[in-house]
Design a protein around this motif. Structure first.
Motif, PDB file in Angstrom:
ATOM      1  N   ASN A  76      31.186  63.803  54.570  1.00 30.08           N
ATOM      2  CA  ASN A  76      30.671  64.713  55.595  1.00 30.08           C
ATOM      3  C   ASN A  76      29.437  64.139  56.284  1.00 30.08           C
ATOM      4  O   ASN A  76      29.038  64.609  57.355  1.00 30.08           O
ATOM      5  CB  ASN A  76      30.322  66.065  54.969  1.00 30.08           C
ATOM      6  N   LYS A  77      28.839  63.126  55.678  1.00 30.75           N
ATOM      7  CA  LYS A  77      27.645  62.507  56.246  1.00 30.75           C
ATOM      8  C   LYS A  77      27.965  61.207  56.980  1.00 30.75           C
ATOM      9  O   LYS A  77      27.057  60.441  57.323  1.00 30.75           O
ATOM     10  CB  LYS A  77      26.624  62.237  55.143  1.00 30.75           C
ATOM     11  N   SER A  78      29.238  60.945  57.215  1.00 28.38           N
ATOM     12  CA  SER A  78      29.644  59.675  57.833  1.00 28.38           C
ATOM     13  C   SER A  78      30.625  59.948  58.969  1.00 28.38           C
ATOM     14  O   SER A  78      31.827  59.717  58.858  1.00 28.38           O
ATOM     15  CB  SER A  78      30.288  58.764  56.786  1.00 28.38           C
ATOM     16  N   ARG A  79      30.105  60.451  60.081  1.00 29.04           N
ATOM     17  CA  ARG A  79      30.947  60.819  61.210  1.00 29.04           C
ATOM     18  C   ARG A  79      31.295  59.588  62.050  1.00 29.04           C
ATOM     19  O   ARG A  79      30.429  58.847  62.490  1.00 29.04           O
ATOM     20  CB  ARG A  79      30.216  61.860  62.069  1.00 29.04           C
ATOM     21  N   LEU A  80      32.588  59.381  62.279  1.00 27.67           N
ATOM     22  CA  LEU A  80      33.038  58.313  63.163  1.00 27.67           C
ATOM     23  C   LEU A  80      33.073  58.779  64.608  1.00 27.67           C
ATOM     24  O   LEU A  80      32.657  58.065  65.526  1.00 27.67           O
ATOM     25  CB  LEU A  80      34.434  57.833  62.747  1.00 27.67           C
ATOM     26  N   PHE A  81      33.568  60.007  64.828  1.00 34.62           N
ATOM     27  CA  PHE A  81      33.721  60.511  66.191  1.00 34.62           C
ATOM     28  C   PHE A  81      33.748  62.030  66.168  1.00 34.62           C
ATOM     29  O   PHE A  81      34.339  62.640  65.275  1.00 34.62           O
ATOM     30  CB  PHE A  81      35.023  59.987  66.811  1.00 34.62           C
ATOM     31  N   THR A  82      33.109  62.633  67.177  1.00 38.59           N
ATOM     32  CA  THR A  82      33.147  64.082  67.339  1.00 38.59           C
ATOM     33  C   THR A  82      33.538  64.417  68.769  1.00 38.59           C
ATOM     34  O   THR A  82      32.903  63.964  69.721  1.00 38.59           O
ATOM     35  CB  THR A  82      31.778  64.720  67.047  1.00 38.59           C
ATOM     36  N   LYS A  83      34.613  65.192  68.911  1.00 31.36           N
ATOM     37  CA  LYS A  83      34.967  65.747  70.218  1.00 31.36           C
ATOM     38  C   LYS A  83      34.369  67.143  70.363  1.00 31.36           C
ATOM     39  O   LYS A  83      33.699  67.446  71.342  1.00 31.36           O
ATOM     40  CB  LYS A  83      36.485  65.799  70.375  1.00 31.36           C
ATOM     41  N   ASP A  84      34.623  67.989  69.369  1.00 32.74           N
ATOM     42  CA  ASP A  84      34.045  69.331  69.313  1.00 32.74           C
ATOM     43  C   ASP A  84      34.095  69.781  67.859  1.00 32.74           C
ATOM     44  O   ASP A  84      34.439  69.007  66.975  1.00 32.74           O
ATOM     45  CB  ASP A  84      34.762  70.307  70.255  1.00 32.74           C
ATOM     46  N   ARG A  85      33.787  71.040  67.608  1.00 35.48           N
ATOM     47  CA  ARG A  85      33.673  71.524  66.230  1.00 35.48           C
ATOM     48  C   ARG A  85      35.010  71.529  65.485  1.00 35.48           C
ATOM     49  O   ARG A  85      35.035  71.572  64.254  1.00 35.48           O
ATOM     50  CB  ARG A  85      33.058  72.925  66.203  1.00 35.48           C
ATOM     51  N   ASN A  86      36.126  71.492  66.214  1.00 34.35           N
ATOM     52  CA  ASN A  86      37.434  71.510  65.573  1.00 34.35           C
ATOM     53  C   ASN A  86      38.144  70.164  65.586  1.00 34.35           C
ATOM     54  O   ASN A  86      39.228  70.034  65.001  1.00 34.35           O
ATOM     55  CB  ASN A  86      38.334  72.546  66.265  1.00 34.35           C
ATOM     56  N   ASN A  87      37.554  69.178  66.246  1.00 35.99           N
ATOM     57  CA  ASN A  87      38.208  67.883  66.410  1.00 35.99           C
ATOM     58  C   ASN A  87      37.199  66.769  66.162  1.00 35.99           C
ATOM     59  O   ASN A  87      36.370  66.463  67.020  1.00 35.99           O
ATOM     60  CB  ASN A  87      38.809  67.763  67.811  1.00 35.99           C
ATOM     61  N   TYR A  88      37.299  66.173  64.980  1.00 37.91           N
ATOM     62  CA  TYR A  88      36.352  65.123  64.610  1.00 37.91           C
ATOM     63  C   TYR A  88      36.939  64.266  63.489  1.00 37.91           C
ATOM     64  O   TYR A  88      37.942  64.638  62.861  1.00 37.91           O
ATOM     65  CB  TYR A  88      35.007  65.713  64.199  1.00 37.91           C
ATOM     66  N   ILE A  89      36.331  63.110  63.264  1.00 43.18           N
ATOM     67  CA  ILE A  89      36.809  62.169  62.261  1.00 43.18           C
ATOM     68  C   ILE A  89      35.627  61.647  61.448  1.00 43.18           C
ATOM     69  O   ILE A  89      34.630  61.201  62.024  1.00 43.18           O
ATOM     70  CB  ILE A  89      37.547  60.980  62.915  1.00 43.18           C
ATOM     71  N   ASN A  90      35.760  61.689  60.129  1.00 42.75           N
ATOM     72  CA  ASN A  90      34.789  61.067  59.232  1.00 42.75           C
ATOM     73  C   ASN A  90      35.389  59.769  58.681  1.00 42.75           C
ATOM     74  O   ASN A  90      36.611  59.647  58.545  1.00 42.75           O
ATOM     75  CB  ASN A  90      34.441  62.001  58.071  1.00 42.75           C
ATOM     76  N   VAL A  91      34.533  58.819  58.361  1.00 41.18           N
ATOM     77  CA  VAL A  91      35.004  57.509  57.931  1.00 41.18           C
ATOM     78  C   VAL A  91      34.409  57.127  56.582  1.00 41.18           C
ATOM     79  O   VAL A  91      33.277  57.489  56.250  1.00 41.18           O
ATOM     80  CB  VAL A  91      34.653  56.427  58.987  1.00 41.18           C
ATOM     81  N   LEU A  92      35.209  56.414  55.796  1.00 44.60           N
ATOM     82  CA  LEU A  92      34.735  55.855  54.544  1.00 44.60           C
ATOM     83  C   LEU A  92      35.255  54.427  54.431  1.00 44.60           C
ATOM     84  O   LEU A  92      36.463  54.192  54.450  1.00 44.60           O
ATOM     85  CB  LEU A  92      35.232  56.668  53.340  1.00 44.60           C
ATOM     86  N   GLY A  93      34.320  53.477  54.333  1.00 46.99           N
ATOM     87  CA  GLY A  93      34.649  52.076  54.128  1.00 46.99           C
ATOM     88  C   GLY A  93      33.624  51.460  53.204  1.00 46.99           C
ATOM     89  O   GLY A  93      32.782  52.159  52.623  1.00 46.99           O
ATOM     90  N   THR A  94      33.659  50.154  53.064  1.00 46.43           N
ATOM     91  CA  THR A  94      32.707  49.505  52.172  1.00 46.43           C
ATOM     92  C   THR A  94      31.274  49.622  52.681  1.00 46.43           C
ATOM     93  O   THR A  94      30.339  49.492  51.897  1.00 46.43           O
ATOM     94  CB  THR A  94      33.062  48.024  51.977  1.00 46.43           C
ATOM     95  N   ALA A  95      31.097  49.882  53.968  1.00 47.37           N
ATOM     96  CA  ALA A  95      29.749  50.096  54.496  1.00 47.37           C
ATOM     97  C   ALA A  95      29.139  51.378  53.929  1.00 47.37           C
ATOM     98  O   ALA A  95      27.922  51.484  53.783  1.00 47.37           O
ATOM     99  CB  ALA A  95      29.774  50.153  56.027  1.00 47.37           C
ATOM    100  N   GLN A  96      29.991  52.350  53.590  1.00 51.43           N
ATOM    101  CA  GLN A  96      29.515  53.607  53.018  1.00 51.43           C
ATOM    102  C   GLN A  96      29.555  53.594  51.487  1.00 51.43           C
ATOM    103  O   GLN A  96      28.695  54.202  50.839  1.00 51.43           O
ATOM    104  CB  GLN A  96      30.374  54.771  53.533  1.00 51.43           C
ATOM    105  N   LEU A  97      30.568  52.931  50.926  1.00 48.78           N
ATOM    106  CA  LEU A  97      30.758  52.940  49.477  1.00 48.78           C
ATOM    107  C   LEU A  97      31.121  51.520  49.042  1.00 48.78           C
ATOM    108  O   LEU A  97      32.262  51.085  49.191  1.00 48.78           O
ATOM    109  CB  LEU A  97      31.865  53.931  49.101  1.00 48.78           C
ATOM    110  N   ASN A  98      30.147  50.790  48.526  1.00 51.72           N
ATOM    111  CA  ASN A  98      30.315  49.346  48.359  1.00 51.72           C
ATOM    112  C   ASN A  98      31.202  48.931  47.184  1.00 51.72           C
ATOM    113  O   ASN A  98      31.448  47.748  46.988  1.00 51.72           O
ATOM    114  CB  ASN A  98      28.956  48.647  48.263  1.00 51.72           C
TER     115      ASN A  98
END
Length: 211
Positions: A19-41
């Motif tokens: 929830n603390k790693s937002r990739l993209f936000t269009k609006d409150r109902n349309n968004y994407i969070n991301v998890l990769g090695t940059a977030q979790l090594n």
């Protein structure tokens, strides 16, 4: 085991709040969070996109040049569509909770939400989900190249793609004046369209004047 990872280091992480790693936000109902090695090594060869969509919103056409993608539906309903580069046909798969669709590495694909509160989990076999977006191809390829290559009217092409000012990721943009709902293809588990290219059937407003 990851050869470069020191699991005794205080900088080694084994959990993360997406929830603390937002990739993209269009609006409150349309968004994407991301998890990769940059977030979790400690992820190794794995990454995730946590995708939230409302009806008729589209994760825009794109490819992942470095990974295959497994799309899992947590809630709602979506159509996962991909261009099979071997058959030259669009294949459409409706996924609902508990169902998955697999997109091979490098295949052109997109997702269209059919229901409210659609929640998808995209899983990649790579430490970072790299992608090439359709919006970037359209807006960044010189108009004269597109016109010359495909025998198009250059000014007409410029006018058509002029509204694409930035990467879209989830479309249509909030300021879009064309609010026609997306028509989904009739199908069982999947459909391969034979009569006419899928985009011309279901998105004709984008192709008027070019075919």
């Amino acid at each position: 085991m990851v050869s470069y990872m020191d699991y005794t280091s205080p900088n080694t992480n084994f959990s993360f709040d997406m929830n603390k790693s937002r990739l993209f936000t269009k609006d409150r109902n349309n968004y994407i969070n991301v998890l990769g090695t940059a977030q979790l090594n400690t992820l190794e060869n794995l990454s995730l996109l946590d995708i939230f969509l409302s009806p008729n919103n589209v994760v825009e056409p794109h490819i992942h040049q470095n990974a295959a993608e497994l799309v899992y539906c947590i809630s709602g309903s979506a159509i996962v569509s991909m261009l099979n580069p071997f058959t030259k046909q669009i294949q459409n798969y409706r996924i609902t909770p508990g169902k998955v669709a697999n997109v091979p590495q490098g295949w052109w694909h997109y997702e269209v939400a059919e229901a409210a509160n659609t929640h998808l989990l995209a899983i990649f076999d790579a430490p970072t989900p790299e992608f090439v977006l359709g919006s970037d191809l359209l807006r960044l390829t010189p108009a004269q190249i597109m016109a010359h290559t495909y025998c198009l009217d250059e000014n007409q092409w410029k006018n058509t793609v002029a509204p694409i000012k930035e990467s879209t990721i989830i479309g249509p943009p909030i300021n879009c004046s064309q609010r026609e709902p997306v028509q989904q293809p009739a199908h069982n588990s999947h459909t391969q369209m034979h009569q006419q290219p899928y985009h011309q059937q279901y998105y004709p407003q984008y192709y008027r004047g070019f075919y």
